[in-house]
Design a protein around this motif. Structure first.
Motif, PDB file in Angstrom:
ATOM      1  N   GLN A 140      31.459 -21.927  -8.732  1.00 21.35           N
ATOM      2  CA  GLN A 140      30.772 -20.791  -9.347  1.00 21.35           C
ATOM      3  C   GLN A 140      30.060 -21.221 -10.624  1.00 21.35           C
ATOM      4  O   GLN A 140      28.947 -20.749 -10.915  1.00 21.35           O
ATOM      5  CB  GLN A 140      31.755 -19.665  -9.659  1.00 21.35           C
ATOM      6  CG  GLN A 140      31.085 -18.369 -10.086  1.00 21.35           C
ATOM      7  CD  GLN A 140      30.156 -17.810  -9.004  1.00 21.35           C
ATOM      8  OE1 GLN A 140      30.548 -17.684  -7.850  1.00 21.35           O
ATOM      9  NE2 GLN A 140      28.929 -17.483  -9.379  1.00 21.35           N
ATOM     10  N   ALA A 141      30.674 -22.117 -11.392  1.00 19.92           N
ATOM     11  CA  ALA A 141      30.035 -22.631 -12.604  1.00 19.92           C
ATOM     12  C   ALA A 141      28.733 -23.344 -12.249  1.00 19.92           C
ATOM     13  O   ALA A 141      27.747 -23.265 -12.988  1.00 19.92           O
ATOM     14  CB  ALA A 141      30.978 -23.574 -13.346  1.00 19.92           C
ATOM     15  N   TRP A 142      28.713 -24.040 -11.098  1.00 18.01           N
ATOM     16  CA  TRP A 142      27.480 -24.682 -10.654  1.00 18.01           C
ATOM     17  C   TRP A 142      26.450 -23.638 -10.214  1.00 18.01           C
ATOM     18  O   TRP A 142      25.279 -23.721 -10.574  1.00 18.01           O
ATOM     19  CB  TRP A 142      27.765 -25.658  -9.512  1.00 18.01           C
ATOM     20  CG  TRP A 142      26.509 -26.302  -9.001  1.00 18.01           C
ATOM     21  CD1 TRP A 142      25.709 -25.900  -7.972  1.00 18.01           C
ATOM     22  CD2 TRP A 142      25.866 -27.447  -9.565  1.00 18.01           C
ATOM     23  NE1 TRP A 142      24.623 -26.729  -7.832  1.00 18.01           N
ATOM     24  CE2 TRP A 142      24.696 -27.686  -8.801  1.00 18.01           C
ATOM     25  CE3 TRP A 142      26.160 -28.310 -10.619  1.00 18.01           C
ATOM     26  CZ2 TRP A 142      23.821 -28.736  -9.082  1.00 18.01           C
ATOM     27  CZ3 TRP A 142      25.297 -29.358 -10.897  1.00 18.01           C
ATOM     28  CH2 TRP A 142      24.145 -29.566 -10.137  1.00 18.01           C
ATOM     29  N   GLY A 198      35.571 -25.866 -31.013  1.00 17.30           N
ATOM     30  CA  GLY A 198      36.517 -25.091 -30.225  1.00 17.30           C
ATOM     31  C   GLY A 198      36.572 -25.468 -28.763  1.00 17.30           C
ATOM     32  O   GLY A 198      37.413 -24.973 -28.020  1.00 17.30           O
ATOM     33  N   ALA A 199      35.679 -26.325 -28.302  1.00 16.42           N
ATOM     34  CA  ALA A 199      35.670 -26.717 -26.889  1.00 16.42           C
ATOM     35  C   ALA A 199      36.827 -27.661 -26.592  1.00 16.42           C
ATOM     36  O   ALA A 199      37.241 -28.456 -27.431  1.00 16.42           O
ATOM     37  CB  ALA A 199      34.348 -27.394 -26.529  1.00 16.42           C
ATOM     38  N   PRO A 242      30.235 -18.605 -25.253  1.00 13.66           N
ATOM     39  CA  PRO A 242      31.649 -18.874 -24.976  1.00 13.66           C
ATOM     40  C   PRO A 242      31.809 -20.149 -24.147  1.00 13.66           C
ATOM     41  O   PRO A 242      31.057 -20.392 -23.199  1.00 13.66           O
ATOM     42  CB  PRO A 242      32.097 -17.633 -24.201  1.00 13.66           C
ATOM     43  CG  PRO A 242      31.161 -16.557 -24.640  1.00 13.66           C
ATOM     44  CD  PRO A 242      29.842 -17.230 -24.860  1.00 13.66           C
ATOM     45  N   HIS A 243      32.772 -20.971 -24.530  1.00 14.43           N
ATOM     46  CA  HIS A 243      33.056 -22.172 -23.759  1.00 14.43           C
ATOM     47  C   HIS A 243      33.682 -21.798 -22.413  1.00 14.43           C
ATOM     48  O   HIS A 243      34.289 -20.748 -22.255  1.00 14.43           O
ATOM     49  CB  HIS A 243      34.021 -23.079 -24.532  1.00 14.43           C
ATOM     50  CG  HIS A 243      33.484 -23.548 -25.851  1.00 14.43           C
ATOM     51  ND1 HIS A 243      32.250 -24.131 -25.997  1.00 14.43           N
ATOM     52  CD2 HIS A 243      34.037 -23.515 -27.104  1.00 14.43           C
ATOM     53  CE1 HIS A 243      32.059 -24.453 -27.271  1.00 14.43           C
ATOM     54  NE2 HIS A 243      33.125 -24.086 -27.960  1.00 14.43           N
ATOM     55  N   GLU A 252      36.326 -28.970 -21.020  1.00 15.97           N
ATOM     56  CA  GLU A 252      35.038 -28.281 -21.066  1.00 15.97           C
ATOM     57  C   GLU A 252      33.902 -29.242 -21.413  1.00 15.97           C
ATOM     58  O   GLU A 252      32.790 -29.105 -20.902  1.00 15.97           O
ATOM     59  CB  GLU A 252      35.113 -27.129 -22.071  1.00 15.97           C
ATOM     60  CG  GLU A 252      35.949 -25.967 -21.547  1.00 15.97           C
ATOM     61  CD  GLU A 252      36.401 -24.997 -22.621  1.00 15.97           C
ATOM     62  OE1 GLU A 252      36.878 -23.911 -22.262  1.00 15.97           O
ATOM     63  OE2 GLU A 252      36.305 -25.336 -23.817  1.00 15.97           O
ATOM     64  N   LEU A 253      34.180 -30.229 -22.256  1.00 18.53           N
ATOM     65  CA  LEU A 253      33.168 -31.232 -22.569  1.00 18.53           C
ATOM     66  C   LEU A 253      32.846 -32.082 -21.349  1.00 18.53           C
ATOM     67  O   LEU A 253      31.680 -32.311 -21.019  1.00 18.53           O
ATOM     68  CB  LEU A 253      33.641 -32.135 -23.712  1.00 18.53           C
ATOM     69  CG  LEU A 253      33.670 -31.546 -25.116  1.00 18.53           C
ATOM     70  CD1 LEU A 253      34.301 -32.545 -26.072  1.00 18.53           C
ATOM     71  CD2 LEU A 253      32.277 -31.168 -25.578  1.00 18.53           C
ATOM     72  N   ILE A 254      33.871 -32.568 -20.666  1.00 17.94           N
ATOM     73  CA  ILE A 254      33.651 -33.517 -19.581  1.00 17.94           C
ATOM     74  C   ILE A 254      33.092 -32.835 -18.332  1.00 17.94           C
ATOM     75  O   ILE A 254      32.470 -33.485 -17.486  1.00 17.94           O
ATOM     76  CB  ILE A 254      34.967 -34.272 -19.265  1.00 17.94           C
ATOM     77  CG1 ILE A 254      34.686 -35.585 -18.531  1.00 17.94           C
ATOM     78  CG2 ILE A 254      35.932 -33.410 -18.472  1.00 17.94           C
ATOM     79  CD1 ILE A 254      35.902 -36.472 -18.390  1.00 17.94           C
TER      80      ILE A 254
END
Length: 243
Positions: free
Chosen positions: A156-158, A1-2, A54-55, A6-8
């Motif tokens: 924020q993800a970092w 589902g990613a 969750p991705h 989202e992978l990179i």
């Protein structure tokens, strides 16, 4: 589902337990496996049962994300990953030597690691990034892609992510985008980082590229990473003072 994005950006929610990590290591083919078995990356991805959050959440570095990207690239384009890199990047950027990438037992590329090249050609890649993706008048990497790496990472993800505390002594003002780390202090520093101490630093403001190959005993060594970044800052200071 990613998604590919989202992978990179290492924001897929996959979480491996010990058995999952061992299955992945076996599939990559870097270490001996049980006699009579031929684990491989494609079968691993087709049958994996890893837990998932969750991705699109916090940064979490999962090596297999990059291997899956390699498979997606081959499925989308047709040629092998190695052929694409050779045609679209390595030859156009003027690499002086051949490069090699390791394959699993059935020929799938280990895109997350095992890319073998000379230090000089590694530095040429950094120079290409510094030169807005161009070699002379020839555009090799879209400049918009490089601008996106520098400006569109999710801070924020970092801050919520896996390596925030590990890099806190270097900078708290960072993001990760499309396989590159970006320190958003002044001057902004874009860098690629591999296990056991491989680094490629691009300082666009000062027009400096630094490539470094190493053989650290451990895959990730916090004190050595900190020392490397201190060295880059000192090299930059000395180079700028000499100009």
């Amino acid at each position: 589902g990613a998604t590919i994005r989202e992978l990179i950006d290492m924001r897929a929610g996959i979480v491996f337990d010990g058995a999952g990590l061992q299955a992945y290591a076996d599939a990559a083919g870097w270490e001996p496996v049980a006699p009579g078995t031929t684990p491989n990356l494609h079968d691993f991805f087709a049958t994996m049962r890893a837990q998932a959050k969750p991705h699109g959440g916090a940064f979490s570095y999962v090596s297999s994300n990059t291997d899956l990207l390699g498979w997606a690239i081959e499925r989308a384009t047709g040629p092998s990953f190695a052929s694409l890199v050779s045609t679209l990047l390595w030859k156009p950027m003027g690499a002086s030597g051949e490069a090699f990438i390791t394959l699993d037992p059935k020929g799938a590329p280990r895109c997350t690691g095992g890319f073998c090249a000379t230090l000089r050609d590694f530095a040429r890649l950094g120079q290409l990034v510094l030169s807005a993706g161009r070699r002379g008048s020839h555009a090799i990497i879209p400049e918009t892609w490089l601008d996106d790496i520098r400006t569109n990472g999710d801070a924020q993800a970092w801050r919520d992510g896996q390596w925030r505390d590990s890099f806190a002594a270097i900078s708290r003002n960072m993001h990760y985008r499309s396989g590159w780390y970006v320190i958003n202090d002044q001057p902004q520093l874009t860098f690629a980082m591999g296990i056991h101490g491989q680094n490629l630093f691009v300082d666009a403001a000062n027009a400096i590229v630094i490539a470094k190959l190493s053989s650290w005993p451990q895959p990730v060594e916090g004190p050595s990473i900190w020392l490397t970044h201190k060295a880059v800052a000192e090299f930059t200071r000395c180079i700028m003072a000499a100009r």
